[in-house]
Design a protein around this motif. Structure first.
Motif, PDB file in Angstrom:
ATOM      1  N   PRO A  96       0.844  -1.388  -0.080  1.00  0.00           N
ATOM      2  CA  PRO A  96      -0.049   0.096   0.001  1.00  0.00           C
ATOM      3  C   PRO A  96       0.720   1.075   0.034  1.00  0.00           C
ATOM      4  O   PRO A  96       0.667   2.292  -0.544  1.00  0.00           O
ATOM      5  N   THR A  97       1.952   1.085   0.595  1.00  0.00           N
ATOM      6  CA  THR A  97       2.905   2.425   0.790  1.00  0.00           C
ATOM      7  C   THR A  97       3.317   2.605  -0.785  1.00  0.00           C
ATOM      8  O   THR A  97       3.553   3.785  -1.286  1.00  0.00           O
ATOM      9  N   THR A  98       3.847   1.669  -1.415  1.00  0.00           N
ATOM     10  CA  THR A  98       4.359   1.622  -2.712  1.00  0.00           C
ATOM     11  C   THR A  98       3.060   2.338  -3.650  1.00  0.00           C
ATOM     12  O   THR A  98       3.465   3.297  -4.515  1.00  0.00           O
ATOM     13  N   GLN A  99       2.119   1.693  -3.308  1.00  0.00           N
ATOM     14  CA  GLN A  99       0.770   2.324  -4.239  1.00  0.00           C
ATOM     15  C   GLN A  99       0.478   3.471  -4.046  1.00  0.00           C
ATOM     16  O   GLN A  99       0.428   4.606  -5.126  1.00  0.00           O
ATOM     17  N   VAL A 100       0.596   4.408  -2.678  1.00  0.00           N
ATOM     18  CA  VAL A 100       0.397   5.740  -2.393  1.00  0.00           C
ATOM     19  C   VAL A 100       1.565   6.421  -3.206  1.00  0.00           C
ATOM     20  O   VAL A 100       1.248   7.590  -3.657  1.00  0.00           O
ATOM     21  N   LYS A 106      -6.131   8.281   3.046  1.00  0.00           N
ATOM     22  CA  LYS A 106      -6.831   7.761   2.054  1.00  0.00           C
ATOM     23  C   LYS A 106      -7.637   6.451   2.333  1.00  0.00           C
ATOM     24  O   LYS A 106      -8.685   6.431   1.853  1.00  0.00           O
ATOM     25  N   HIS A 107      -7.161   5.565   3.125  1.00  0.00           N
ATOM     26  CA  HIS A 107      -7.818   4.149   3.330  1.00  0.00           C
ATOM     27  C   HIS A 107      -8.437   4.063   4.785  1.00  0.00           C
ATOM     28  O   HIS A 107      -9.055   2.971   5.051  1.00  0.00           O
ATOM     29  N   GLY A 108      -8.269   4.897   5.349  1.00  0.00           N
ATOM     30  CA  GLY A 108      -8.955   4.730   6.885  1.00  0.00           C
ATOM     31  C   GLY A 108      -8.323   4.020   7.753  1.00  0.00           C
ATOM     32  O   GLY A 108      -8.869   3.244   8.498  1.00  0.00           O
ATOM     33  N   ILE A 109      -6.880   4.034   7.477  1.00  0.00           N
ATOM     34  CA  ILE A 109      -5.953   3.142   8.581  1.00  0.00           C
ATOM     35  C   ILE A 109      -5.841   3.796   9.523  1.00  0.00           C
ATOM     36  O   ILE A 109      -5.220   5.001   9.905  1.00  0.00           O
ATOM     37  N   ASP A 110      -6.152   3.080  10.898  1.00  0.00           N
ATOM     38  CA  ASP A 110      -5.935   3.897  12.206  1.00  0.00           C
ATOM     39  C   ASP A 110      -4.617   3.608  12.850  1.00  0.00           C
ATOM     40  O   ASP A 110      -4.254   4.198  14.200  1.00  0.00           O
ATOM     41  N   ASP A 111      -3.564   2.774  12.335  1.00  0.00           N
ATOM     42  CA  ASP A 111      -2.400   2.619  13.036  1.00  0.00           C
ATOM     43  C   ASP A 111      -1.313   2.269  12.033  1.00  0.00           C
ATOM     44  O   ASP A 111      -1.411   1.334  11.079  1.00  0.00           O
ATOM     45  N   ILE A 112      -0.307   3.119  11.886  1.00  0.00           N
ATOM     46  CA  ILE A 112       0.855   3.025  10.877  1.00  0.00           C
ATOM     47  C   ILE A 112       1.547   1.828  10.988  1.00  0.00           C
ATOM     48  O   ILE A 112       2.119   1.300  10.034  1.00  0.00           O
ATOM     49  N   ARG A 113       1.473   1.311  12.335  1.00  0.00           N
ATOM     50  CA  ARG A 113       2.333  -0.013  12.415  1.00  0.00           C
ATOM     51  C   ARG A 113       1.809  -1.335  11.581  1.00  0.00           C
ATOM     52  O   ARG A 113       2.499  -2.171  11.569  1.00  0.00           O
ATOM     53  N   ASN A 114       0.595  -1.112  11.019  1.00  0.00           N
ATOM     54  CA  ASN A 114       0.091  -2.210  10.235  1.00  0.00           C
ATOM     55  C   ASN A 114       0.882  -2.384   9.022  1.00  0.00           C
ATOM     56  O   ASN A 114       0.717  -3.595   8.543  1.00  0.00           O
ATOM     57  N   PHE A 115       1.524  -1.287   8.573  1.00  0.00           N
ATOM     58  CA  PHE A 115       2.045  -1.177   7.250  1.00  0.00           C
ATOM     59  C   PHE A 115       3.239  -2.431   7.370  1.00  0.00           C
ATOM     60  O   PHE A 115       3.453  -2.848   6.165  1.00  0.00           O
ATOM     61  N   TYR A 116       4.108  -2.281   8.351  1.00  0.00           N
ATOM     62  CA  TYR A 116       5.184  -3.128   8.119  1.00  0.00           C
ATOM     63  C   TYR A 116       5.299  -4.385   9.319  1.00  0.00           C
ATOM     64  O   TYR A 116       6.297  -5.060   9.838  1.00  0.00           O
ATOM     65  N   SER A 117       4.146  -4.889   9.702  1.00  0.00           N
ATOM     66  CA  SER A 117       3.877  -6.112  10.591  1.00  0.00           C
ATOM     67  C   SER A 117       3.696  -7.260   9.741  1.00  0.00           C
ATOM     68  O   SER A 117       3.485  -8.336  10.405  1.00  0.00           O
ATOM     69  N   ASP A 170       1.455  -8.709   8.134  1.00  0.00           N
ATOM     70  CA  ASP A 170       0.072  -9.254   8.252  1.00  0.00           C
ATOM     71  C   ASP A 170      -0.490  -9.329   7.077  1.00  0.00           C
ATOM     72  O   ASP A 170      -1.075  -8.377   6.531  1.00  0.00           O
ATOM     73  N   LEU A 171      -0.696 -10.306   6.252  1.00  0.00           N
ATOM     74  CA  LEU A 171      -1.235 -10.597   4.949  1.00  0.00           C
ATOM     75  C   LEU A 171      -2.742 -10.442   5.010  1.00  0.00           C
ATOM     76  O   LEU A 171      -3.219  -9.656   3.925  1.00  0.00           O
ATOM     77  N   ARG A 172      -3.409 -10.405   6.188  1.00  0.00           N
ATOM     78  CA  ARG A 172      -4.846 -10.347   5.922  1.00  0.00           C
ATOM     79  C   ARG A 172      -4.934  -8.639   5.666  1.00  0.00           C
ATOM     80  O   ARG A 172      -5.904  -8.209   5.237  1.00  0.00           O
ATOM     81  N   PHE A 173      -4.184  -7.872   6.334  1.00  0.00           N
ATOM     82  CA  PHE A 173      -4.388  -6.355   6.101  1.00  0.00           C
ATOM     83  C   PHE A 173      -3.599  -6.050   4.679  1.00  0.00           C
ATOM     84  O   PHE A 173      -4.332  -5.453   3.958  1.00  0.00           O
ATOM     85  N   LEU A 174      -2.493  -6.619   4.333  1.00  0.00           N
ATOM     86  CA  LEU A 174      -1.875  -6.072   3.138  1.00  0.00           C
ATOM     87  C   LEU A 174      -2.752  -6.684   1.858  1.00  0.00           C
ATOM     88  O   LEU A 174      -2.750  -5.843   0.872  1.00  0.00           O
TER      89      LEU A 174
END
Ligand code: FA5
Length: 350
Positions: free
Chosen positions: A111-115, A328-339, A341-345
């Motif tokens: 998602p970071t690459t996309q943005v 943009k996506h309503g994500i409430d915790d930045i730590r989700n990006f690099y943890s 978790d495939l369910r998130f990604l």
């Protein structure tokens, strides 16, 4: 054995083996069998000629004729077997259009690459050039040439991860760049105005993580230098960017801020996606999420790279890509990006 009988065996041998080779269906095989091995077939007719031969020749003729018969029977049996297994393997490969399609696990951009790509495209369409820069940076670029000399208290704004700390030795120490702003200097040193560039890349800080802070994150630096560039150009450019990325619904706010390499300095925030500006955990109860720092490039910085600040002026900005993806996506915790978790990604696959 007479030459004539001997030749008949040889001719029959050649003819039968050749025509067996040509058989490709069960029907043609059966016709071949009747023709050569059947009760009234060509081998049977040959065998019936043996009693008519000279008595001395019969033994040898019978032996050779039976040898041919046995050999043809074996070839025939083998051919039947080959054909049957070919037919059954073809049947197994039959295409069943009613079966659901197989799942193909395709990779996708983070998602970071996309943005980052989306933002780069927005600026590219506004005439910016996209440039890359080193992640392991020299102190001189990360701080000194940005108007932050050694021991300057402003260094505390960026807790650094040092790779090779040789300060006070006169050499420039190495660190993981704490922001993408060192690229401002590298670009000013290597390009001539008019300059309009965007530098996406990673930045690193030695700091505790929380809902909006990571120790490793993406920044996107922008730099515009030319004659007669004013703060109005800065505001206009960033407001245009915000409209392109967030749409018309989100509000943008500019406030004064301090960065040693700009004067005046500003921060731009977007109203919080989670609480619509009312205040919540994500925005620290303020109703706003800061996405970038910006300002007019400091005259001392311009002088330091040999530019005349009376002739040239410009603005710079540095934004956090994850913060923008969160908005943009309503994500409430930045730590989700690099943890990892495939369910998130996987929610961001397309
Ligand atoms: C800077 O890093 C300046 N270099 C920005 C700048 C560039 C100012 C050009 C003026 C001119 P700051 O530390 O505020 O400033 O970071 C800029 C943006 O990076 C922040 O607004 C935020 O969106 C993002 N950011 C900063 N720290 C973090 C962090 N720990 N985790 C995630 N994003 C961060």
């Amino acid at each position: 054995m007479s030459n004539e009988f001997d030749n008949k065996i040889k001719d029959l041998n050649n003819e039968s083996v050749h025509s067996l080779d040509q058989c490709e269906t069960q029907e043609s095989l059966e016709n071949w069998r009747v023709d050569f091995l059947g009760r009234r077939g060509r081998i049977a007719l040959l065998l019936r000629e043996i009693p008519k031969l000279d008595s001395k020749e019969r033994g040898d003729a019978g032996f050779k004729a039976n040898q041919l018969k046995n050999m043809l029977q074996k070839l025939f049996d083998q051919k039947v077997q080959d054909l049957n297994s070919l037919i059954s393997s073809e049947n197994n490969q039959e295409f069943d259009v009613t079966l659901p399609s197989r799942y193909i696990d395709r990779g996708t951009y983070h998602p970071t690459t996309q943005v980052v790509r989306e933002i780069s495209e927005a600026f590219y369409n506004m005439g910016f050039q996209i440039i890359d820069g080193p992640e392991v940076e020299q102190d001189v670029y990360n701080f000194q040439k940005l108007n932050i000399p050694a021991h300057h208290p402003a260094r505390d704004m960026w807790n650094s991860l040092w790779v090779d700390k040789l300060s006070d030795s006169g050499e420039t120490p190495l660190l993981l760049r704490t922001h993408t702003s060192p690229m401002q200097i590298r670009i000013l040193e290597n390009h001539k105005p008019p300059i309009r560039v965007l530098v996406p890349g990673k930045a690193y800080r030695y700091e505790a993580t929380d809902a909006t802070h990571e120790w490793q994150f993406f920044q996107i630096e922008g730099l515009v230098i030319d004659e007669n560039i004013t703060f109005a150009n800065l505001k206009g450019t960033l407001e245009e960017f915000a409209q392109r990325i967030f749409g018309e619904k989100r509000k943008a706010r500019f406030r004064c801020d301090f960065f040693p390499f700009v004067e005046p300095g500003a921060e731009m925030s977007i109203d919080c996606f989670k609480c619509d500006g009312n205040g919540c955990r994500v925005c620290g109860e303020s109703g706003w999420i800061e996405i970038l720092g910006a300002g007019m490039v400091h005259p001392e910085v311009l002088k330091g790279v040999g530019y005349d600040p009376n002739k040239y002026s410009g603005f710079a900005f540095g934004m956090g890509a994850e913060r923008i993806a969160m908005l943009k996506h309503g994500i409430d915790d930045i730590r989700n990006f690099y943890s990892n978790d495939l369910r998130f990604l996987k929610q961001f696959s397309y």
